[in-house]
Scaffold this motif. Structure first.
Motif, mmCIF file in Angstrom:
data_model
loop_
_atom_site.group_PDB
_atom_site.id
_atom_site.type_symbol
_atom_site.label_atom_id
_atom_site.label_comp_id
_atom_site.label_asym_id
_atom_site.label_seq_id
_atom_site.Cartn_x
_atom_site.Cartn_y
_atom_site.Cartn_z
ATOM 1 N N GLY A 98 -5.123 7.382 -4.811
ATOM 2 C CA GLY A 98 -4.782 8.150 -5.966
ATOM 3 C C GLY A 98 -5.943 8.960 -6.626
ATOM 4 N N LYS A 99 -7.274 8.418 -6.533
ATOM 5 C CA LYS A 99 -8.339 9.144 -6.816
ATOM 6 C C LYS A 99 -8.452 10.386 -5.738
ATOM 7 C CE LYS A 99 -11.042 5.440 -8.741
ATOM 8 N NZ LYS A 99 -12.153 4.575 -8.451
ATOM 9 N N ALA A 100 -8.255 10.112 -4.584
ATOM 10 C CA ALA A 100 -8.520 11.432 -3.470
ATOM 11 C C ALA A 100 -7.330 12.507 -3.872
ATOM 12 C CB ALA A 100 -8.143 10.795 -2.281
ATOM 13 N N TRP A 101 -6.018 12.064 -4.434
ATOM 14 C CA TRP A 101 -5.197 13.011 -4.615
ATOM 15 C C TRP A 101 -5.542 13.785 -5.980
ATOM 16 C CZ3 TRP A 101 -1.654 15.382 -1.948
ATOM 17 C CH2 TRP A 101 -1.241 14.890 -0.741
ATOM 18 N N LEU A 102 -6.270 12.997 -6.924
ATOM 19 C CA LEU A 102 -6.441 13.568 -8.118
ATOM 20 C C LEU A 102 -7.598 14.735 -7.995
ATOM 21 C CD1 LEU A 102 -6.098 10.728 -10.427
ATOM 22 C CD2 LEU A 102 -4.739 12.499 -10.383
ATOM 23 N N LEU A 103 -8.549 14.128 -7.055
ATOM 24 C CA LEU A 103 -9.559 15.424 -6.801
ATOM 25 C C LEU A 103 -8.904 16.414 -5.894
ATOM 26 C CD1 LEU A 103 -12.391 12.770 -5.579
ATOM 27 C CD2 LEU A 103 -12.504 14.294 -7.677
ATOM 28 N N TYR A 104 -7.906 16.206 -5.160
ATOM 29 C CA TYR A 104 -7.340 17.190 -4.574
ATOM 30 C C TYR A 104 -6.794 18.141 -5.453
ATOM 31 C CZ TYR A 104 -4.416 20.006 -1.368
ATOM 32 O OH TYR A 104 -3.598 21.027 -0.669
ATOM 33 N N PHE A 105 -6.251 17.550 -6.380
ATOM 34 C CA PHE A 105 -5.377 18.334 -7.659
ATOM 35 C C PHE A 105 -6.540 18.964 -8.561
ATOM 36 C CE2 PHE A 105 -4.932 18.056 -12.438
ATOM 37 C CZ PHE A 105 -3.851 19.086 -12.446
ATOM 38 N N ALA A 106 -7.595 18.592 -8.730
ATOM 39 C CA ALA A 106 -8.612 19.206 -9.425
ATOM 40 C C ALA A 106 -9.292 20.559 -8.642
ATOM 41 C CB ALA A 106 -10.085 18.235 -9.818
ATOM 42 N N GLY A 107 -9.490 20.554 -7.523
ATOM 43 C CA GLY A 107 -9.914 21.502 -6.702
ATOM 44 C C GLY A 107 -8.709 22.451 -6.504
ATOM 45 N N TYR A 108 -7.530 22.174 -6.358
ATOM 46 C CA TYR A 108 -6.377 22.999 -6.484
ATOM 47 C C TYR A 108 -6.325 23.812 -7.681
ATOM 48 C CZ TYR A 108 -1.652 24.391 -5.884
ATOM 49 O OH TYR A 108 -0.350 25.295 -5.434
ATOM 50 N N PRO B 80 0.970 -1.201 -0.053
ATOM 51 C CA PRO B 80 -0.061 0.277 0.291
ATOM 52 C C PRO B 80 0.891 1.259 -0.083
ATOM 53 C CG PRO B 80 -0.085 -1.156 2.225
ATOM 54 C CD PRO B 80 0.625 -2.036 1.195
ATOM 55 N N VAL B 81 0.536 2.296 -0.521
ATOM 56 C CA VAL B 81 0.947 3.579 -0.558
ATOM 57 C C VAL B 81 0.948 4.297 0.493
ATOM 58 C CG1 VAL B 81 0.774 3.939 -3.187
ATOM 59 C CG2 VAL B 81 -1.011 4.743 -1.736
ATOM 60 N N GLY B 82 1.988 5.096 1.006
ATOM 61 C CA GLY B 82 1.948 5.697 2.333
ATOM 62 C C GLY B 82 1.106 7.018 2.061
ATOM 63 N N PHE B 83 0.323 7.582 3.093
ATOM 64 C CA PHE B 83 -0.215 8.963 3.012
ATOM 65 C C PHE B 83 0.354 10.016 3.739
ATOM 66 C CE2 PHE B 83 -3.757 11.782 4.047
ATOM 67 C CZ PHE B 83 -4.298 12.338 2.573
ATOM 68 N N PHE B 84 0.623 9.728 5.001
ATOM 69 C CA PHE B 84 1.349 10.476 5.744
ATOM 70 C C PHE B 84 2.974 10.094 5.722
ATOM 71 C CE2 PHE B 84 -2.908 10.128 7.750
ATOM 72 C CZ PHE B 84 -3.255 11.542 7.524
ATOM 73 N N SER B 85 3.832 11.063 5.888
ATOM 74 C CA SER B 85 5.158 11.003 5.665
ATOM 75 C C SER B 85 5.787 10.147 6.873
ATOM 76 C CB SER B 85 5.755 12.143 5.251
ATOM 77 O OG SER B 85 5.687 13.214 6.562
ATOM 78 N N ASN B 86 5.094 10.489 8.104
ATOM 79 C CA ASN B 86 5.980 9.790 9.360
ATOM 80 C C ASN B 86 5.317 8.378 9.571
ATOM 81 O OD1 ASN B 86 3.793 10.964 10.089
ATOM 82 N ND2 ASN B 86 4.616 11.731 12.030
ATOM 83 N N LEU B 87 4.488 8.036 8.957
ATOM 84 C CA LEU B 87 3.769 6.808 9.579
ATOM 85 C C LEU B 87 3.968 5.875 8.519
ATOM 86 C CD1 LEU B 87 0.172 8.171 10.494
ATOM 87 C CD2 LEU B 87 2.130 7.693 11.916
ATOM 88 N N SER B 88 3.991 4.395 8.651
ATOM 89 C CA SER B 88 4.024 3.438 7.839
ATOM 90 C C SER B 88 2.883 3.226 7.363
ATOM 91 C CB SER B 88 4.577 2.264 9.023
ATOM 92 O OG SER B 88 3.479 1.728 9.689
ATOM 93 N N SER B 89 2.899 2.554 6.103
ATOM 94 C CA SER B 89 1.718 2.047 5.416
ATOM 95 C C SER B 89 0.860 1.153 6.056
ATOM 96 C CB SER B 89 2.185 1.310 4.111
ATOM 97 O OG SER B 89 3.164 2.260 3.439
#
Length: 119
Positions: free
Chosen positions: A55-65, A32-41
C-alpha cells in the motif's frame, strides 16, 4: 500555454492509484494482496505488514503521479509531452522494482516457491 482541464483529468486518474494504495494499506483480510494481475498472491510471513508495504508503494506512486500532473499546468508542450511520458515510465519501473527487489524478498515465506500463474 497551460491545460487546466487536462490536469483535472490527470489528477482524477491518479485517484485510482490512491484508492489502490489505501485499499492495500488498510486491508484487514488475512490474505496478502496481489500485485500483478495474472499471478497468485505470494505466501508471506507477515500478511498485515506485507499489505501495508504494498500500500505504501502504491501511495508513493500516486504522489509521484500527482507531481508529474503539475507539469501539465506549468510546463510548455515539450515538457508536458516528454516529462509526463518519461516520468510515468520511470515511476512504473520503480514501482515494480521496489515490489520485486525489496518488498517481496523481505516478506516472502522461506518455504514459498516462486509466484505461479493462475490457471
Amino acid at each position: 500555454m497551460n491545460y487546466p482541464i487536462a490536469c483535472l483529468f490527470w489528477e482524477a486518474a491518479g485517484i485510482v492509484f490512491l484508492l489502490i494504495g489505501l485499499y492495500d494499506y488498510l486491508n484487514q483480510r488475512n490474505e496478502p494482496v496481489g500485485f500483478f494481475s495474472n499471478l497468485s498472491s505470494p505466501s508471506v510471513t507477515d500478511v498485515k505488514a506485507f499489505n501495508q508495504s504494498v500500500g505504501k508503494a502504491w501511495l508513493l506512486y500516486f504522489a509521484g503521479y500527482e507531481v508529474l500532473g503539475l507539469l501539465i499546468l506549468f510546463g510548455n508542450e515539450n515538457v508536458i509531452l516528454f516529462g509526463t511520458i518519461l516520468g510515468i515510465a520511470i515511476l512504473s519501473i520503480l514501482l515494480v522494482a521496489v515490489y520485486t527487489a525489496v518488498i517481496l524478498p523481505h516478506y516472502r515465506a522461506k518455504d514459498s516457491k516462486e509466484e505461479t500463474v493462475n490457471e
